[in-house]
Write an enzyme that holds these catalytic residues in place. Structure first.
Site, PDB file in Angstrom:
ATOM      1  N   MET A 295      -7.886   9.490   8.664  1.00 10.75           N
ATOM      2  CA  MET A 295      -8.327   9.972   7.349  1.00 10.75           C
ATOM      3  C   MET A 295      -9.337  11.110   7.487  1.00 10.75           C
ATOM      4  SD  MET A 295      -8.654   6.175   5.612  1.00 10.75           S
ATOM      5  CE  MET A 295      -9.326   5.442   7.115  1.00 10.75           C
TER       6      MET A 295
ATOM      7  N   ASP B  83       0.810  -1.211   0.000  1.00 10.27           N
ATOM      8  CA  ASP B  83       0.000   0.000   0.000  1.00 10.27           C
ATOM      9  C   ASP B  83       0.849   1.269   0.000  1.00 10.27           C
ATOM     10  OD1 ASP B  83      -2.424  -1.244  -0.077  1.00 10.27           O
ATOM     11  OD2 ASP B  83      -2.870  -1.045   2.053  1.00 10.27           O
TER      12      ASP B  83
ATOM     13  N   LYS C 259      -3.671   3.351  -2.495  1.00 11.26           N
ATOM     14  CA  LYS C 259      -4.776   4.278  -2.741  1.00 11.26           C
ATOM     15  C   LYS C 259      -4.528   5.540  -1.911  1.00 11.26           C
ATOM     16  CE  LYS C 259      -8.047   1.198  -1.639  1.00 11.26           C
ATOM     17  NZ  LYS C 259      -7.509  -0.155  -1.713  1.00 11.26           N
TER      18      LYS C 259
END
Length: 274
Positions: free
Chosen positions: A177, A42, A64
């Site tokens: 996030m 990742d 991502k």
């Protein structure tokens, strides 16, 4: 479909890479990397961690970042199956812990549906390690007896409703996030009549380029913008005050400042030690 030329049985290790500092990788994770035929990693994985892999290992970036996706989740799921069948041992390397907002559960379910055996190797979660690295314990006797770990944004792109419930509690709230929704988050806490609650915003936690700022619900948005703190972890709660006492800087042989006694009193602790 390509033939498995390694004669290795298909197998997947869902591995947590930890919060960022490569020294915080677990020994079990290192052993998995050493025996991997393929690694799918990742965006949040420190590249230094890949050095534990063999020289001939195949590495595939599937990270991502916000709207920039190297692969969709459906594509990642299928890659895991295909690479395991073609090559043998696949390590799916994820930042933090694979089962804490890492979609490891979805990948495990897909592997099960397709008959691919797997194991989960937990990693140190950034939700606790990153605050700890700057002297913020998510729980502390007499201050916080529990903590929430929340993703700020739901799959629909809206602010998570759990933040409103967390704001009404006395728990420490760790939001992942969430920097692009910091303004909305502060409004939720203001509505809960907590404008003076301490807040920390931490970027690149545990790494050499770590940055952070400390403030309150009332001023953290301005501080984060002024100090250009980008994507990071948000920690909200009275434990943030402990940063001043428990950060690594506190171990330096410096004299106590006059405001230390004020902080101790506000935490309900004894007076500053001599």
């Amino acid at each position: 479909m390509m033939k498995n030329t390694n004669n290795n049985s298909p197998f997947v290790s869902l591995v947590g890479a930890g919060p960022g500092d490569p020294d915080l990788l677990t020994l079990k994770a290192v052993k998995a990397l050493e025996t991997a035929d393929v690694i799918l990693y990742d965006a949040l994985v420190n590249k230094e961690i890949l050095q534990h892999a063999g020289a001939t290992v195949k590495t595939i970036f599937v990270g991502k970042r916000k709207s920039l996706h190297a692969c969709s989740q459906d594509e990642i799921n299928q890659l895991l199956v295909d690479e395991a069948r073609n090559s043998g041992h696949v390590v799916r390397l994820k930042g933090g812990d694979p089962f804490i907002f890492g979609r490891g559960g979805e990948e495990a379910a897909y592997l099960t549906e397709h008959g691919i055996p797997f194991r989960v190797i937990p990693g140190i979660s950034s939700s606790v390690a990153v605050p700890a690295n700057i002297g913020i314990p998510v729980t502390h006797r007499g201050i916080s007896e529990s903590f929430w770990v929340i993703t700020a944004t739901t799959s629909s792109g809206r602010l998570s409703g759990d933040i409103k419930m967390a704001a009404r509690s006395g728990a420490t709230v760790v939001i992942l996030m969430g920097m692009n929704k910091l303004a909305e988050i502060t409004e939720v806490f203001k509505a809960a009549k907590k404008p003076h609650t301490p807040v920390a915003v931490i970027r690149n936690g545990t790494c050499n380029n770590q940055e952070y700022c400390i403030g309150t619900i009332e001023n953290i948005l301005d501080k984060a913008e002024r100090e250009k703190i980008g994507p990071g972890i948000i920690v909200i709660g009275e434990v943030v005050k402990l940063h001043h006492l428990l950060s690594q800087d506190s171990f330096l042989p410096v004299a106590w400042h006059t405001d230390d006694e004020f902080i101790y009193q506000n935490l309900g602790l004894d007076t500053v030690p001599a």
